[in-house]
Design an enzyme around this catalytic site. Structure first.
Site, PDB file in Angstrom:
ATOM      1  N   ALA A 118       0.794  -1.228   0.000  1.00 19.55           N
ATOM      2  CA  ALA A 118       0.000   0.000   0.000  1.00 19.55           C
ATOM      3  C   ALA A 118       0.825   1.276   0.000  1.00 19.55           C
ATOM      4  CB  ALA A 118      -0.924   0.001   1.225  1.00 19.55           C
ATOM      5  N   ASN A 187       2.091  -3.617   7.736  1.00 13.59           N
ATOM      6  CA  ASN A 187       3.061  -4.160   6.789  1.00 13.59           C
ATOM      7  C   ASN A 187       3.833  -3.042   6.094  1.00 13.59           C
ATOM      8  OD1 ASN A 187       2.704  -7.036   7.018  1.00 13.59           O
ATOM      9  ND2 ASN A 187       0.712  -6.783   6.054  1.00 13.59           N
ATOM     10  N   HIS A 217      -0.805   6.811   4.658  1.00 13.76           N
ATOM     11  CA  HIS A 217       0.568   6.526   5.044  1.00 13.76           C
ATOM     12  C   HIS A 217       1.422   7.697   4.563  1.00 13.76           C
ATOM     13  CE1 HIS A 217      -0.584   2.374   5.891  1.00 13.76           C
ATOM     14  NE2 HIS A 217      -1.115   2.313   4.686  1.00 13.76           N
TER      15      HIS A 217
END
Length: 266
Positions: A118, A187, A217
């Site tokens: 991602a 992750n 993020h």
């Protein structure tokens, strides 16, 4: 593998596995075909390929895709590689266990690969690292509070999450520590650390926000050659809000590269 079709075994038929497996079965990844699916539940006609045990998949496949969580990497990663089968890891958080990471990176003759999942910019961080060590690297991950609840949390922490009316920092630490605490949600932290080459150099903040319609993020890094900032905002997967909708497509892109599709940016 040159000139042949990759025989792919998929471990996990969840939010990631369903999208990856369906695309493979539909022929959407030239040079790769779905040979079997491994899952600890009887799937019957729900899957477009035979349901196999891990051992059967190793006999039938030359590439295994892990789409079932960090536990699978710990339990089977070394055995998969030792059998001569390649392994594509989606749950990069498992690699924050340095003993496991060393075993996987030294195992063979199968080869281990990781998907960025991602987050983007990892290729650039790796290139910058080649010029010299990066200085401070930070990652701030913001998600819905419900996706960050963990069995180890005490009632006070859970109450703080559930009653939040704005962003609340749930935990901060290094990329060595955080993924083990949030195995389904961080992750990205491990992926950034793999790119930087140092688990302790990446500082991670996990933030819960009840208004977080998108998972975000933010990666910030600096060094003697420049400064870098990457921000991504993803819609969570409807079936599993702990992961972003884009993750299975990142896996498919990695599969396409392993299958030899031309024209990809590597």
């Amino acid at each position: 593998m040159n000139g042949g079709t990759r025989k792919v075994g998929l471990i996990g038929w969840g939010a990631i596995g369903r999208t990856v497996g369906s695309a493979l079965a539909a022929g959407e990844v030239p040079g790769a075909e779905l040979a079997g699916v491994v899952d600890n539940r009887p799937l019957g006609d729900a899957v477009p390929a035979p349901q196999l045990t891990v051992e059967q998949a190793l006999a039938a496949c030359d590439l295994i895709v892990e789409a079932a969580g960090q536990g699978v990497v710990r339990a089977w990663g070394e055995s998969i590689l030792a059998s001569g089968t390649d392994l594509l890891v989606a749950s990069t958080g498992a690699l924050t266990d340095e003993d496991l990471a060393k075993k996987l990176l030294s195992a063979g003759p199968g080869r281990v690969y990781f998907t960025g999942g991602a987050v983007g910019g990892l290729d650039l961080l790796q290139a910058v690292r080649a010029m010299g060590p990066l200085g401070e690297v930070t990652l701030t991950t913001t998600k819905l509070p419900s996706t960050l609840e963990q069995p180890w949390m005490d009632e006070e922490t859970l109450a703080r999450l559930r009653s939040a009316t704005g962003p609340v920092e749930v935990m901060s630490g290094t990329a060595r520590d955080i993924p083990a605490k949030f195995p389904r949600s961080t992750n990205v932290a491990a992926s950034v650390a793999l790119a930087v080459g140092d688990l302790d150099a990446v500082r991670v903040r996990v933030v819960a926000d009840p208004a977080a319609a998108h998972t975000s993020h933010v990666v910030e890094a600096s060094g003697p050659h420049g400064s870098y900032r990457f921000e991504v905002r993803h819609l969570p997967d409807a079936a599993n809000p702990a992961t972003s909708q884009v993750v299975p497509y990142a896996v498919l892109r990695s599969l396409a590269a392993l299958a030899g599709r031309r024209g990809l940016i590597l």
